[in-house]
Write an enzyme that holds these catalytic residues in place. Structure first.
Site, PDB file in Angstrom:
ATOM      1  CG  ASP A  16       4.115  12.565  -4.447  1.00 49.76           C
ATOM      2  OD1 ASP A  16       3.544  13.146  -3.502  1.00 49.76           O
ATOM      3  OD2 ASP A  16       4.615  11.431  -4.338  1.00 49.76           O
ATOM      4  CB  CYS A  56       1.455   3.509  -3.620  1.00 56.68           C
ATOM      5  SG  CYS A  56       3.014   3.176  -4.476  1.00 56.68           S
TER       6      CYS A  56
END
Length: 214
Positions: A127, A8
């Site tokens: 996360d 990412c």
């Protein structure tokens, strides 16, 4: 099972090409202006065009106006949307596109309770951030809290890097892992050697987990 890998925070066509050559399955484009890895429309288009076939392009948004998401979708070829803020389920589903919802593992909810509200998500990205905060902190969460039995695919994120991803995969057995700062030389700039090493570590664990004939 082969663990999928998303890199990412890609900000350049060069980094997109290096990530794909290293063997990633997906790249992430950040459309959140306060992130050091945010891309404007021209950057996003350059990155998207550099991605070869069979590598998925994911657009990350955090509490964006719906019109902003639609503007990006109209110009940038994204296969998957990733919502990282407090977006409600009806908002996430309103774009008619496959989406992932980030689960704030530093929040007060259990991950199972949080995920139950998003039945339309194709998967969840767990996360280390708290609710209302952005990810990309470089911090891990307690992998012992990893949920089991979810019907959706689960993606492990938060503080992963080449030195800890093997143990992370062993402990959680996720569908995919997501890395950003852990493979960078500076914020938003990927290090090809770290990407190669990260992916090699994931593949090593996958081989360990593959049954062999007696």
């Amino acid at each position: 099972m082969r663990t999928r890998i998303k890199i990412c925070g890609i900000t350049s066509a060069e980094d997109a090409g290096e990530a794909a050559r290293a063997g990633c399955d997906a790249i992430g484009l950040v459309f959140y202006d306060r992130s050091p890895r945010a891309v404007d429309m021209e950057q996003a288009l350059a990155v998207a065009r550099a991605v070869p076939p069979f590598v998925t392009r994911v657009g990350l948004f955090m509490d964006a106006e719906a019109e902003r998401v639609r503007q990006v979708m109209a110009r940038v070829p994204l296969e998957v949307l990733q919502f990282h803020g407090g977006e409600p389920p009806d908002y996430c589903e309103s774009f008619g596109r496959t989406y992932l919802k980030a689960v704030p593992m530093a929040g007060s909810d259990t991950p199972e309770a949080f995920m139950a509200r998003y039945a339309g998500a194709q998967g969840f990205l767990l996360d280390s951030h708290a609710a209302g905060q952005a990810g990309g902190t470089g911090q891990t969460f307690d992998w012992g809290r990893w949920p089991t039995g979810s019907p959706q695919s689960l993606v492990l994120a938060g503080g992963l890097h080449p030195d800890n991803v093997a143990e992370a995969v062993r402990q959680t057995r996720p569908w995919a892992v997501d890395v950003s700062s852990g493979v960078e030389s500076s914020p938003g700039v990927k290090d090809p050697r770290r990407m190669i090493r990260f992916i090699s570590e994931v593949r090593r664990v996958d081989r360990e987990q593959t049954p062999t004939d007696a």
